[in-house]
Design a protein around this motif. Structure first.
Motif, PDB file in Angstrom:
ATOM      1  N   ALA A   1     -17.272  -9.078   9.384  1.00  0.00           N
ATOM      2  CA  ALA A   1     -16.353  -8.996  10.522  1.00  0.00           C
ATOM      3  C   ALA A   1     -14.934  -9.288  10.095  1.00  0.00           C
ATOM      4  CB  ALA A   1     -16.789  -9.972  11.613  1.00  0.00           C
ATOM      5  N   ALA A   2     -14.772 -10.258   9.190  1.00  0.00           N
ATOM      6  CA  ALA A   2     -13.430 -10.578   8.702  1.00  0.00           C
ATOM      7  C   ALA A   2     -12.827  -9.397   7.964  1.00  0.00           C
ATOM      8  CB  ALA A   2     -13.490 -11.800   7.782  1.00  0.00           C
ATOM      9  N   ALA A   3     -13.622  -8.744   7.110  1.00  0.00           N
ATOM     10  CA  ALA A   3     -13.130  -7.579   6.380  1.00  0.00           C
ATOM     11  C   ALA A   3     -12.778  -6.445   7.333  1.00  0.00           C
ATOM     12  CB  ALA A   3     -14.177  -7.117   5.363  1.00  0.00           C
ATOM     13  N   ALA A   4     -13.584  -6.234   8.354  1.00  0.00           N
ATOM     14  CA  ALA A   4     -13.316  -5.163   9.318  1.00  0.00           C
ATOM     15  C   ALA A   4     -12.036  -5.436  10.106  1.00  0.00           C
ATOM     16  CB  ALA A   4     -14.500  -5.024  10.273  1.00  0.00           C
ATOM     17  N   THR A   5     -11.825  -6.701  10.444  1.00  0.00           N
ATOM     18  CA  THR A   5     -10.603  -7.059  11.173  1.00  0.00           C
ATOM     19  C   THR A   5      -9.372  -6.736  10.348  1.00  0.00           C
ATOM     20  OG1 THR A   5     -11.734  -8.792  12.393  1.00  0.00           O
ATOM     21  CG2 THR A   5      -9.340  -8.956  12.250  1.00  0.00           C
ATOM     22  N   GLU A   6      -9.430  -7.081   9.045  1.00  0.00           N
ATOM     23  CA  GLU A   6      -8.307  -6.793   8.160  1.00  0.00           C
ATOM     24  C   GLU A   6      -8.051  -5.294   8.079  1.00  0.00           C
ATOM     25  OE1 GLU A   6      -6.784  -8.045   3.758  1.00  0.00           O
ATOM     26  OE2 GLU A   6      -8.908  -7.644   4.009  1.00  0.00           O
ATOM     27  N   ALA A   7      -9.117  -4.497   7.930  1.00  0.00           N
ATOM     28  CA  ALA A   7      -8.960  -3.055   7.805  1.00  0.00           C
ATOM     29  C   ALA A   7      -8.336  -2.455   9.065  1.00  0.00           C
ATOM     30  CB  ALA A   7     -10.319  -2.412   7.528  1.00  0.00           C
ATOM     31  N   ARG A   8      -8.729  -2.941  10.237  1.00  0.00           N
ATOM     32  CA  ARG A   8      -8.179  -2.399  11.477  1.00  0.00           C
ATOM     33  C   ARG A   8      -6.712  -2.756  11.659  1.00  0.00           C
ATOM     34  NH1 ARG A   8     -13.136  -4.210  13.629  1.00  0.00           N
ATOM     35  NH2 ARG A   8     -12.095  -6.030  14.529  1.00  0.00           N
ATOM     36  N   ALA A   9      -6.249  -3.803  10.980  1.00  0.00           N
ATOM     37  CA  ALA A   9      -4.874  -4.240  11.172  1.00  0.00           C
ATOM     38  C   ALA A   9      -3.867  -3.328  10.492  1.00  0.00           C
ATOM     39  CB  ALA A   9      -4.716  -5.672  10.650  1.00  0.00           C
ATOM     40  N   LEU A  10      -4.299  -2.510   9.550  1.00  0.00           N
ATOM     41  CA  LEU A  10      -3.367  -1.639   8.840  1.00  0.00           C
ATOM     42  C   LEU A  10      -2.947  -0.473   9.728  1.00  0.00           C
ATOM     43  CD1 LEU A  10      -4.949  -1.441   5.273  1.00  0.00           C
ATOM     44  CD2 LEU A  10      -3.094  -2.907   6.062  1.00  0.00           C
ATOM     45  N   PRO A  11      -1.694  -0.032   9.572  1.00  0.00           N
ATOM     46  CA  PRO A  11      -1.237   1.120  10.357  1.00  0.00           C
ATOM     47  C   PRO A  11      -1.886   2.404   9.870  1.00  0.00           C
ATOM     48  CG  PRO A  11       0.397   0.561   8.713  1.00  0.00           C
ATOM     49  CD  PRO A  11      -0.658  -0.524   8.650  1.00  0.00           C
ATOM     50  N   ALA A  12      -1.866   3.412  10.699  1.00  0.00           N
ATOM     51  CA  ALA A  12      -2.377   4.715  10.262  1.00  0.00           C
ATOM     52  C   ALA A  12      -1.451   5.285   9.197  1.00  0.00           C
ATOM     53  CB  ALA A  12      -2.457   5.663  11.449  1.00  0.00           C
ATOM     54  N   PRO A  13      -1.989   5.935   8.174  1.00  0.00           N
ATOM     55  CA  PRO A  13      -1.129   6.556   7.166  1.00  0.00           C
ATOM     56  C   PRO A  13      -0.251   7.643   7.771  1.00  0.00           C
ATOM     57  CG  PRO A  13      -3.409   6.413   6.398  1.00  0.00           C
ATOM     58  CD  PRO A  13      -3.423   6.088   7.860  1.00  0.00           C
ATOM     59  N   VAL A  14       1.006   7.671   7.370  1.00  0.00           N
ATOM     60  CA  VAL A  14       1.934   8.725   7.782  1.00  0.00           C
ATOM     61  C   VAL A  14       1.789   9.887   6.801  1.00  0.00           C
ATOM     62  CG1 VAL A  14       4.361   9.362   8.009  1.00  0.00           C
ATOM     63  CG2 VAL A  14       3.551   7.151   8.887  1.00  0.00           C
ATOM     64  N   ALA A  15       1.550  11.068   7.309  1.00  0.00           N
ATOM     65  CA  ALA A  15       1.399  12.240   6.448  1.00  0.00           C
ATOM     66  C   ALA A  15       2.730  12.609   5.799  1.00  0.00           C
ATOM     67  CB  ALA A  15       0.860  13.417   7.253  1.00  0.00           C
ATOM     68  N   CYS A  16       2.628  13.205   4.632  1.00  0.00           N
ATOM     69  CA  CYS A  16       3.835  13.666   3.936  1.00  0.00           C
ATOM     70  C   CYS A  16       3.689  15.147   3.623  1.00  0.00           C
ATOM     71  CB  CYS A  16       4.052  12.851   2.658  1.00  0.00           C
ATOM     72  SG  CYS A  16       5.762  12.882   2.042  1.00  0.00           S
ATOM     73  N   ASN A  17       3.463  15.927   4.662  1.00  0.00           N
ATOM     74  CA  ASN A  17       3.290  17.366   4.508  1.00  0.00           C
ATOM     75  C   ASN A  17       4.561  17.999   3.959  1.00  0.00           C
ATOM     76  OD1 ASN A  17       0.702  17.181   5.660  1.00  0.00           O
ATOM     77  ND2 ASN A  17       1.557  17.284   7.721  1.00  0.00           N
ATOM     78  N   GLY A  18       4.401  18.809   2.934  1.00  0.00           N
ATOM     79  CA  GLY A  18       5.553  19.466   2.326  1.00  0.00           C
ATOM     80  C   GLY A  18       6.215  18.651   1.242  1.00  0.00           C
ATOM     81  N   CYS A  19       5.805  17.399   1.044  1.00  0.00           N
ATOM     82  CA  CYS A  19       6.365  16.577  -0.025  1.00  0.00           C
ATOM     83  C   CYS A  19       5.940  17.110  -1.394  1.00  0.00           C
ATOM     84  CB  CYS A  19       5.882  15.138   0.094  1.00  0.00           C
ATOM     85  SG  CYS A  19       6.545  14.226   1.494  1.00  0.00           S
ATOM     86  N   TRP A  20       6.785  16.881  -2.391  1.00  0.00           N
ATOM     87  CA  TRP A  20       6.394  17.154  -3.770  1.00  0.00           C
ATOM     88  C   TRP A  20       5.332  16.147  -4.184  1.00  0.00           C
ATOM     89  CZ3 TRP A  20       6.479  13.855  -7.941  1.00  0.00           C
ATOM     90  CH2 TRP A  20       6.187  14.434  -9.184  1.00  0.00           C
ATOM     91  N   LYS A  21       4.250  16.651  -4.768  1.00  0.00           N
ATOM     92  CA  LYS A  21       3.199  15.765  -5.262  1.00  0.00           C
ATOM     93  C   LYS A  21       2.751  16.270  -6.626  1.00  0.00           C
ATOM     94  CE  LYS A  21       1.714  14.684  -0.557  1.00  0.00           C
ATOM     95  NZ  LYS A  21       0.661  14.795   0.479  1.00  0.00           N
ATOM     96  N   PRO A  22       2.656  15.383  -7.611  1.00  0.00           N
ATOM     97  CA  PRO A  22       2.295  15.835  -8.960  1.00  0.00           C
ATOM     98  C   PRO A  22       0.861  16.313  -9.033  1.00  0.00           C
ATOM     99  CG  PRO A  22       2.334  13.429  -8.848  1.00  0.00           C
ATOM    100  CD  PRO A  22       2.880  13.929  -7.542  1.00  0.00           C
ATOM    101  N   ALA A  23       0.640  17.346  -9.835  1.00  0.00           N
ATOM    102  CA  ALA A  23      -0.709  17.830 -10.089  1.00  0.00           C
ATOM    103  C   ALA A  23      -1.462  16.808 -10.930  1.00  0.00           C
ATOM    104  CB  ALA A  23      -0.661  19.167 -10.814  1.00  0.00           C
ATOM    105  N   LEU A  24      -2.790  16.903 -10.935  1.00  0.00           N
ATOM    106  CA  LEU A  24      -3.599  15.958 -11.701  1.00  0.00           C
ATOM    107  C   LEU A  24      -3.176  15.924 -13.170  1.00  0.00           C
ATOM    108  CD1 LEU A  24      -7.213  16.496 -10.290  1.00  0.00           C
ATOM    109  CD2 LEU A  24      -5.740  14.496  -9.997  1.00  0.00           C
TER     110      LEU A  24
END
Length: 294
Positions: free
Chosen positions: A30-53
Protein backbone atom coordinates in the motif's frame (compact mmCIF):
# COMPACT_ATOMS: atom_id res chain seq x y z
CA UNK A 1 30.27 15.21 -14.19
CA UNK A 2 31.12 12.03 -12.31
CA UNK A 3 28.93 10.97 -9.44
CA UNK A 4 29.53 7.82 -7.39
CA UNK A 5 26.36 5.69 -7.60
CA UNK A 6 24.55 4.34 -4.56
CA UNK A 7 24.40 0.57 -4.66
CA UNK A 8 20.97 0.09 -3.07
CA UNK A 9 17.64 -0.54 -4.70
CA UNK A 10 14.92 2.01 -5.27
CA UNK A 11 12.43 -0.31 -3.62
CA UNK A 12 14.48 -0.40 -0.42
CA UNK A 13 14.91 3.37 -0.38
CA UNK A 14 11.21 3.97 -1.00
CA UNK A 15 10.23 1.69 1.81
CA UNK A 16 12.63 3.45 4.19
CA UNK A 17 11.27 6.81 3.16
CA UNK A 18 7.62 5.99 3.53
CA UNK A 19 7.48 4.16 6.84
CA UNK A 20 8.93 4.75 10.28
CA UNK A 21 8.79 1.11 11.39
CA UNK A 22 9.20 -2.12 9.44
CA UNK A 23 6.25 -2.74 7.15
CA UNK A 24 5.36 -6.06 5.62
CA UNK A 25 2.94 -7.62 3.17
CA UNK A 26 -0.15 -5.54 2.37
CA UNK A 27 1.10 -2.51 4.33
CA UNK A 28 4.32 -2.29 2.31
CA UNK A 29 2.43 -2.77 -0.94
CA UNK A 30 0.00 0.00 0.00
CA UNK A 31 2.86 2.36 0.78
CA UNK A 32 4.45 1.71 -2.61
CA UNK A 33 1.12 2.21 -4.39
CA UNK A 34 0.55 5.50 -2.59
CA UNK A 35 3.94 6.76 -3.74
CA UNK A 36 3.28 5.72 -7.34
CA UNK A 37 -0.09 7.51 -7.41
CA UNK A 38 1.51 10.71 -6.15
CA UNK A 39 3.54 11.23 -9.33
CA UNK A 40 2.10 13.48 -12.04
CA UNK A 41 1.08 12.06 -15.38
CA UNK A 42 3.92 12.17 -17.93
CA UNK A 43 3.71 15.09 -20.36
CA UNK A 44 4.04 13.88 -23.95
CA UNK A 45 6.75 15.33 -26.15
CA UNK A 46 5.25 14.67 -29.56
CA UNK A 47 7.46 16.00 -32.34
CA UNK A 48 10.51 16.31 -30.08
CA UNK A 49 13.90 15.16 -31.34
CA UNK A 50 14.72 11.80 -29.81
CA UNK A 51 17.92 9.82 -30.44
CA UNK A 52 17.71 6.47 -32.15
CA UNK A 53 18.83 3.39 -30.22
CA UNK A 54 22.08 3.34 -32.20
CA UNK A 55 23.34 6.94 -32.11
CA UNK A 56 26.98 8.04 -32.32
CA UNK A 57 27.76 10.88 -29.93
CA UNK A 58 30.23 13.14 -28.20
CA UNK A 59 30.02 14.33 -24.59
CA UNK A 60 32.22 17.40 -24.12
CA UNK A 61 31.73 19.68 -21.11
CA UNK A 62 35.11 21.21 -20.23
CA UNK A 63 35.22 23.14 -23.50
CA UNK A 64 33.07 23.74 -26.54
CA UNK A 65 33.64 21.56 -29.61
CA UNK A 66 35.97 22.95 -32.27
CA UNK A 67 36.02 22.31 -36.00
CA UNK A 68 36.49 19.90 -37.60
CA UNK A 69 33.74 18.32 -35.52
CA UNK A 70 33.63 14.56 -35.02
CA UNK A 71 31.17 12.99 -37.46
CA UNK A 72 28.65 12.02 -34.80
CA UNK A 73 24.87 12.23 -34.65
CA UNK A 74 24.61 13.83 -31.19
CA UNK A 75 26.57 16.32 -29.10
CA UNK A 76 26.05 16.85 -25.36
CA UNK A 77 27.61 20.18 -24.30
CA UNK A 78 27.44 22.71 -21.47
CA UNK A 79 24.27 24.79 -21.72
CA UNK A 80 25.63 27.96 -20.14
CA UNK A 81 28.75 27.95 -22.32
CA UNK A 82 26.51 27.66 -25.40
CA UNK A 83 23.66 29.93 -24.33
CA UNK A 84 24.16 32.40 -27.19
CA UNK A 85 23.21 29.62 -29.60
CA UNK A 86 26.17 30.06 -31.96
CA UNK A 87 27.79 26.67 -31.35
CA UNK A 88 24.42 24.90 -31.45
CA UNK A 89 23.69 26.45 -34.82
CA UNK A 90 27.16 25.54 -36.09
CA UNK A 91 26.89 21.93 -34.96
CA UNK A 92 23.54 21.53 -36.66
CA UNK A 93 24.70 23.18 -39.89
CA UNK A 94 27.70 20.85 -39.98
CA UNK A 95 25.50 17.74 -39.98
CA UNK A 96 21.78 18.08 -40.76
CA UNK A 97 19.65 16.07 -38.36
CA UNK A 98 22.26 16.17 -35.60
CA UNK A 99 20.80 16.50 -32.11
CA UNK A 100 22.39 18.82 -29.56
CA UNK A 101 21.84 18.25 -25.82
CA UNK A 102 21.99 20.98 -23.18
CA UNK A 103 23.90 19.97 -20.04
CA UNK A 104 22.82 21.69 -16.81
CA UNK A 105 22.95 20.72 -13.16
CA UNK A 106 19.45 20.25 -11.79
CA UNK A 107 20.43 18.98 -8.36
CA UNK A 108 23.38 21.09 -7.29
CA UNK A 109 24.34 24.74 -6.88
CA UNK A 110 27.47 25.80 -8.78
CA UNK A 111 28.97 29.09 -7.61
CA UNK A 112 30.47 29.89 -11.01
CA UNK A 113 27.18 29.99 -12.90
CA UNK A 114 25.70 33.38 -13.88
CA UNK A 115 22.46 32.69 -12.00
CA UNK A 116 24.21 31.64 -8.76
CA UNK A 117 23.05 34.74 -6.86
CA UNK A 118 19.41 33.78 -7.40
CA UNK A 119 19.56 30.66 -5.19
CA UNK A 120 18.14 31.24 -1.68
CA UNK A 121 20.55 30.28 1.09
CA UNK A 122 18.05 27.86 2.60
CA UNK A 123 18.10 25.57 -0.45
CA UNK A 124 21.88 25.11 -0.34
CA UNK A 125 23.06 21.91 1.30
CA UNK A 126 26.37 20.19 1.88
CA UNK A 127 29.34 20.67 -0.47
CA UNK A 128 30.08 17.90 -2.90
CA UNK A 129 33.27 16.05 -2.13
CA UNK A 130 35.99 16.77 -4.70
CA UNK A 131 33.87 19.43 -6.45
CA UNK A 132 34.83 22.90 -5.08
CA UNK A 133 32.08 25.51 -5.29
CA UNK A 134 29.30 22.96 -5.69
CA UNK A 135 26.60 22.15 -3.12
CA UNK A 136 23.55 19.90 -3.08
CA UNK A 137 20.11 21.51 -3.43
CA UNK A 138 16.94 20.96 -1.44
CA UNK A 139 14.96 19.59 -4.36
CA UNK A 140 11.80 19.45 -2.22
CA UNK A 141 11.45 23.21 -2.79
CA UNK A 142 10.90 22.96 -6.56
CA UNK A 143 7.43 24.49 -6.27
CA UNK A 144 9.08 27.75 -5.16
CA UNK A 145 12.16 29.74 -6.18
CA UNK A 146 14.21 26.67 -7.06
CA UNK A 147 11.62 25.63 -9.62
CA UNK A 148 11.65 29.11 -11.14
CA UNK A 149 15.42 28.94 -11.55
CA UNK A 150 15.23 25.55 -13.23
CA UNK A 151 12.46 26.71 -15.55
CA UNK A 152 14.65 29.65 -16.55
CA UNK A 153 17.49 27.25 -17.31
CA UNK A 154 15.20 25.17 -19.50
CA UNK A 155 14.09 28.35 -21.26
CA UNK A 156 17.76 29.16 -21.86
CA UNK A 157 18.32 25.74 -23.46
CA UNK A 158 15.28 26.18 -25.67
CA UNK A 159 16.23 29.71 -26.75
CA UNK A 160 19.74 28.57 -27.68
CA UNK A 161 18.30 26.02 -30.10
CA UNK A 162 19.03 22.84 -28.17
CA UNK A 163 16.96 19.73 -28.89
CA UNK A 164 17.22 18.07 -25.49
CA UNK A 165 18.45 18.57 -21.95
CA UNK A 166 20.67 16.49 -19.67
CA UNK A 167 19.92 17.41 -16.03
CA UNK A 168 22.81 16.28 -13.83
CA UNK A 169 22.88 15.34 -10.14
CA UNK A 170 19.29 14.12 -9.95
CA UNK A 171 20.17 11.56 -7.29
CA UNK A 172 20.67 13.74 -4.22
CA UNK A 173 18.46 11.45 -2.13
CA UNK A 174 21.16 8.76 -2.24
CA UNK A 175 23.95 11.17 -1.27
CA UNK A 176 24.91 13.16 1.84
CA UNK A 177 23.00 16.26 0.72
CA UNK A 178 22.47 17.86 4.12
CA UNK A 179 18.71 17.45 3.72
CA UNK A 180 16.46 14.50 4.70
CA UNK A 181 15.69 13.71 1.08
CA UNK A 182 13.70 10.56 0.43
CA UNK A 183 13.25 8.43 -2.65
CA UNK A 184 9.75 9.88 -3.07
CA UNK A 185 11.19 13.43 -3.07
CA UNK A 186 13.57 12.53 -5.86
CA UNK A 187 10.85 10.85 -7.92
CA UNK A 188 8.62 13.91 -7.56
CA UNK A 189 11.38 16.31 -8.58
CA UNK A 190 12.71 14.27 -11.49
CA UNK A 191 9.26 13.65 -12.96
CA UNK A 192 8.42 17.36 -12.56
CA UNK A 193 11.65 18.36 -14.32
CA UNK A 194 11.06 15.96 -17.21
CA UNK A 195 7.54 17.28 -17.67
CA UNK A 196 8.79 20.88 -17.71
CA UNK A 197 11.34 19.97 -20.39
CA UNK A 198 8.63 18.34 -22.50
CA UNK A 199 6.39 21.40 -22.16
CA UNK A 200 9.17 23.32 -23.93
CA UNK A 201 9.58 20.79 -26.72
CA UNK A 202 12.84 19.46 -25.28
CA UNK A 203 13.45 15.76 -24.89
CA UNK A 204 15.18 14.83 -21.64
CA UNK A 205 17.79 12.34 -20.44
CA UNK A 206 17.80 10.51 -17.14
CA UNK A 207 21.31 11.02 -15.77
CA UNK A 208 22.42 8.14 -13.53
CA UNK A 209 19.79 7.62 -10.73
CA UNK A 210 19.83 4.01 -11.82
CA UNK A 211 17.76 2.66 -8.95
CA UNK A 212 14.71 4.72 -9.97
CA UNK A 213 14.66 3.69 -13.63
CA UNK A 214 11.47 1.58 -13.33
CA UNK A 215 9.44 4.52 -11.98
CA UNK A 216 11.02 7.24 -14.15
CA UNK A 217 11.19 5.44 -17.49
CA UNK A 218 7.81 6.83 -18.70
CA UNK A 219 9.05 10.41 -18.16
CA UNK A 220 12.48 10.28 -19.83
CA UNK A 221 13.37 9.88 -23.50
CA UNK A 222 16.91 8.51 -23.20
CA UNK A 223 19.55 7.90 -20.55
CA UNK A 224 23.09 9.08 -19.84
CA UNK A 225 25.21 7.00 -17.49
CA UNK A 226 28.68 7.06 -15.99
CA UNK A 227 30.53 3.89 -15.05
CA UNK A 228 27.73 1.36 -14.79
CA UNK A 229 30.01 -1.34 -16.19
CA UNK A 230 32.76 -0.55 -13.69
CA UNK A 231 30.23 -0.85 -10.85
CA UNK A 232 28.43 -3.89 -12.35
CA UNK A 233 25.02 -2.20 -12.39
CA UNK A 234 24.14 -1.69 -16.06
CA UNK A 235 21.46 -4.32 -16.47
CA UNK A 236 18.42 -5.68 -14.70
CA UNK A 237 20.20 -9.04 -14.50
CA UNK A 238 22.86 -7.36 -12.37
CA UNK A 239 20.45 -5.39 -10.16
CA UNK A 240 17.32 -7.56 -9.90
CA UNK A 241 14.79 -4.76 -10.54
CA UNK A 242 16.44 -1.90 -12.43
CA UNK A 243 18.78 -1.55 -15.40
CA UNK A 244 19.39 0.32 -18.63
CA UNK A 245 18.20 -2.63 -20.68
CA UNK A 246 14.73 -1.41 -19.64
CA UNK A 247 15.35 1.80 -21.62
CA UNK A 248 16.43 -0.18 -24.68
CA UNK A 249 13.41 -2.46 -24.39
CA UNK A 250 11.21 0.66 -24.42
CA UNK A 251 12.95 1.88 -27.61
CA UNK A 252 14.92 4.58 -25.78
CA UNK A 253 18.65 5.12 -26.33
CA UNK A 254 21.30 4.63 -23.64
CA UNK A 255 24.55 6.62 -23.62
CA UNK A 256 27.26 5.25 -21.35
CA UNK A 257 30.74 6.51 -20.47
CA UNK A 258 33.51 4.62 -18.73
CA UNK A 259 36.64 6.30 -17.43
CA UNK A 260 38.79 3.62 -15.81
CA UNK A 261 37.99 0.45 -17.74
CA UNK A 262 39.80 -0.58 -20.88
CA UNK A 263 37.51 -0.72 -23.90
CA UNK A 264 38.14 -4.48 -24.02
CA UNK A 265 36.46 -4.73 -20.61
CA UNK A 266 33.15 -3.16 -21.57
CA UNK A 267 32.65 -2.46 -25.27
CA UNK A 268 31.54 -5.95 -26.29
CA UNK A 269 29.06 -6.02 -23.40
CA UNK A 270 27.75 -2.56 -24.27
CA UNK A 271 27.34 -3.42 -27.92
CA UNK A 272 25.45 -6.59 -26.98
CA UNK A 273 23.02 -4.47 -24.92
CA UNK A 274 22.69 -1.91 -27.77
CA UNK A 275 24.20 0.83 -25.58
CA UNK A 276 26.12 3.75 -27.09
CA UNK A 277 29.31 3.64 -25.02
CA UNK A 278 32.44 5.77 -24.99
CA UNK A 279 35.69 5.75 -23.10
CA UNK A 280 36.35 9.28 -21.86
CA UNK A 281 38.65 11.15 -19.49
CA UNK A 282 37.26 12.63 -16.27
CA UNK A 283 37.84 16.09 -17.75
CA UNK A 284 35.21 15.36 -20.41
CA UNK A 285 37.27 17.10 -23.05
CA UNK A 286 37.41 16.24 -26.77
CA UNK A 287 39.03 12.83 -26.20
CA UNK A 288 36.72 9.94 -27.03
CA UNK A 289 36.97 6.28 -27.97
CA UNK A 290 33.63 4.90 -29.20
CA UNK A 291 32.67 1.28 -28.81
CA UNK A 292 30.96 1.24 -32.18
CA UNK A 293 30.59 3.44 -35.22
CA UNK A 294 32.05 6.91 -35.59
Amino acid sequence: MRRLPALISAAALAATALVTAPAAGAAADAAAATEARALPAPVACNGCWKPALNTSWQWQLSSLPAKPYPNVQMFDIDGFAAKDGAIVKSLKADKPGRGVVCYISAGTFEDWRPDASQFPAEVLGKPLEDWPGERWLDIRTYTGKLGQIMKARLDMCKAAGFDAVEPDNVDGYSNASGFPLKAADQLAYNSWFANEAHKRGLSVALKNDIEQIPALLPYFDFAVNEECWEHSECTTAQNDDYGYDQFVKAGKAVFNVEYNLATSAFCAKSNAQNFNSLKKKYELDAYRVPCRGA
